[in-house]
Design a protein around this motif. Structure first.
Motif, mmCIF file in Angstrom:
data_model
loop_
_atom_site.group_PDB
_atom_site.id
_atom_site.type_symbol
_atom_site.label_atom_id
_atom_site.label_comp_id
_atom_site.label_asym_id
_atom_site.label_seq_id
_atom_site.Cartn_x
_atom_site.Cartn_y
_atom_site.Cartn_z
ATOM 1 N N PHE A 6 0.841 -1.197 0.000
ATOM 2 C CA PHE A 6 0.000 0.000 0.000
ATOM 3 C C PHE A 6 0.876 1.247 0.000
ATOM 4 O O PHE A 6 1.727 1.407 0.866
ATOM 5 C CB PHE A 6 -0.892 -0.003 1.246
ATOM 6 C CG PHE A 6 -2.025 0.981 1.187
ATOM 7 C CD1 PHE A 6 -3.274 0.585 0.739
ATOM 8 C CD2 PHE A 6 -1.844 2.303 1.571
ATOM 9 C CE1 PHE A 6 -4.327 1.493 0.677
ATOM 10 C CE2 PHE A 6 -2.894 3.212 1.506
ATOM 11 C CZ PHE A 6 -4.140 2.798 1.062
ATOM 12 N N ARG A 8 0.806 5.596 -0.280
ATOM 13 C CA ARG A 8 -0.070 6.781 -0.210
ATOM 14 C C ARG A 8 0.772 8.023 -0.521
ATOM 15 O O ARG A 8 1.150 8.784 0.373
ATOM 16 C CB ARG A 8 -0.693 6.875 1.183
ATOM 17 C CG ARG A 8 -1.955 7.735 1.194
ATOM 18 C CD ARG A 8 -2.671 7.610 2.522
ATOM 19 N NE ARG A 8 -3.846 8.448 2.563
ATOM 20 C CZ ARG A 8 -4.186 9.190 3.615
ATOM 21 N NH1 ARG A 8 -3.448 9.177 4.704
ATOM 22 N NH2 ARG A 8 -5.275 9.921 3.574
ATOM 23 N N LEU A 47 -1.345 -1.258 -4.229
ATOM 24 C CA LEU A 47 -2.368 -0.225 -4.408
ATOM 25 C C LEU A 47 -1.725 1.132 -4.152
ATOM 26 O O LEU A 47 -1.015 1.307 -3.159
ATOM 27 C CB LEU A 47 -3.514 -0.398 -3.417
ATOM 28 C CG LEU A 47 -4.691 -1.304 -3.774
ATOM 29 C CD1 LEU A 47 -5.864 -0.985 -2.853
ATOM 30 C CD2 LEU A 47 -5.114 -1.159 -5.214
ATOM 31 N N SER A 49 -2.791 4.732 -3.364
ATOM 32 C CA SER A 49 -3.912 5.578 -2.957
ATOM 33 C C SER A 49 -3.689 7.003 -3.432
ATOM 34 O O SER A 49 -2.601 7.565 -3.270
ATOM 35 C CB SER A 49 -4.035 5.566 -1.431
ATOM 36 O OG SER A 49 -4.868 6.625 -1.028
ATOM 37 N N SER A 51 -5.650 9.456 -2.311
ATOM 38 C CA SER A 51 -6.369 10.334 -1.380
ATOM 39 C C SER A 51 -5.471 11.347 -0.689
ATOM 40 O O SER A 51 -5.963 12.324 -0.135
ATOM 41 C CB SER A 51 -7.099 9.492 -0.331
ATOM 42 O OG SER A 51 -6.167 8.817 0.487
#
Lengths: 261, 160
Positions: A6, A8, A47, A49, A51
């Motif tokens: 993950f 971000r 993934l 992200s 955001s």
């Protein structure tokens, strides 16, 4: 759900770099992707992200063009797109309030669900899809079910909507999913009228050219009430037959013209 | 991976996987089992919590995305001495629940609605609850409870 790494990132450049990894997948609001991962219909290794990318959020208007950052939630568009009331109203009817707080315009357009609302708005408005590497006209962007002009790892950073003189979106909702059983977005500009239909065709969002020609001559209900659209390429499922959807296309178009004029 | 966030006003930290859902972190990581997981497909709304002040379905958000955020759950709604907040009290007074499974999500959605729209109409309450399913009550008493919590006189609700 299978395990994945993950990321971000805080900038578009970092996100694009992270998406270069093999089997990497961008995560927007996740309102479609997370259920898909749970069903193991997708199994990315990583993934990324979106955001945390502040530059991809926000709504602004300049010289008659409304620009929405790719990471902007439906709730924010509903609240802040006053310059384009038909678009704000459409965003305010996607899914339910909690879904609207997470789902984003970029995620919706990148996914291009054949029953999603934003593809109809973008196509009817003649919007421009702005990515990390180029600009794509809506007419060239939508290429069939869940298929778009986006390349692997390409991100929608913003969408530009020229604000029309008059516009309206009418959605006949599937009441359980709140997706469009058929939705029609009508937009009138100085160059003519565009009519985009979602939820109805097996080929995804499309422009109803016969209605556009008639409405460009005479923007009234009367101009479209006697038109018909062939049911051949319409979706048939337990919610409605091809003929039913063809009927809905015209009915929603008439209602949209009535509401817009 | 490591996350730190504020939950019901208190700093919390945790070790999670990328795939850990916010609902799972709250329930299994922090023991806050008031957030219910009903459908796990973002339809039923039993898992609604607030993230940075807005309602989200915590089964359809990764815990990693709540890093640095303020999360409010049903456990933070009553006062520390157990006194129910105005929405919870209204649910009790107006029998806005039967089995209670959907109630945490209903209360959190109601709180989000009343923050946005302090005096909603009955139609606005019903529209706002589109993403919260209750299989017991038929919604009438939930709608009445939320209207009462908003301080408005209760109209006769349809089908009464």
């Amino acid at each position: 759900m299978y395990a994945f790494e993950f990321d971000r990132p805080a900038t578009v450049a970092e996100a694009v770099a992270a998406l270069a990894a093999e089997d990497a997948q961008a995560l927007a609001g996740g309102q479609t992707l997370i259920p898909t991962l749970k069903q193991r219909l997708a199994s990315p290794s990583r993934l990324v992200s979106l955001s945390g990318i502040a530059d991809m959020k926000g709504v602004s208007t300049k010289d008659g063009v409304l620009t929405i950052g790719g990471g902007t939630s439906h709730a924010r568009v509903a609240a802040e797109a006053e310059a384009y009331p038909a678009l704000a109203a459409m965003a305010g009817r996607i899914g339910d309030p909690a879904v609207r707080n997470r789902g984003t315009i970029g995620g919706s357009l990148a996914n291009n669900d054949p029953a999603a609302d934003y593809p109809a708005a973008a196509l009817a408005s003649g919007a421009t899809i702005v990515t990390d590497r180029r600009e794509i006209a809506a007419d060239d962007y939508f290429q069939g079910l869940f298929t778009t002009a986006l390349e692997e790892g390409e991100l929608i950073t913003a969408v530009r909507f020229p604000v029309p003189q008059a516009a309206n979106y009418q959605k006949f909702e599937q009441p359980a999913s709140r997706f469009a059983l058929t939705g029609v977005f009508v937009a009138q500009t100085a160059d003519g009228v565009r009519v985009a239909v979602t939820g109805a065709s097996e080929d995804g969002v499309f422009r109803w050219k016969d209605a556009e020609a008639a409405l460009s001559e005479d923007f009234s209900e009367g101009a479209v009430k006697d038109l018909t659209i062939a049911p051949d390429s319409m979706i048939a499922d337990l919610h409605g037959s091809k003929q039913y959807r063809a009927h809905l296309v015209k009915t929603m178009t008439v209602r949209a013209v009535r509401a817009a004029s | 991976m490591h996350i730190s966030l504020t939950v019901n006003g208190t700093e919390k930290t945790g070790e999670i996987e990328g795939r850990t859902l916010l609902s799972g972190f709250l329930r299994d990581g922090l023991g806050l089992t008031g957030t219910h997981v009903g459908c796990d497909t973002s339809q039923c709304g039993a898992c609604v919590v607030h993230v940075d002040g807005v309602a989200v379905k915590s089964c359809t958000m990764f815990a990693a995305e709540a890093d640095g955020c303020a999360v409010d759950t049903i456990e933070g709604q009553a006062a520390p001495d157990g006194t129910l907040n105005v929405i919870q009290q209204a649910f009790q007074d107006h029998h806005g629940l039967q089995c209670g499974f959907c109630t945490p999500g209903m209360v959190m959605s109601a709180a989000a609605l009343l923050k946005e729209n302090p005096k909603p109409t009955e139609a606005e309450v019903r529209a706002y609850l589109e993403g919260n399913l209750c299989r017991c009550t038929g919604y009438h008493n939930i709608v009445r409870a939320i209207l009462a919590a908003s301080g408005q006189d209760l109209p006769a609700v349809a089908a009464e």
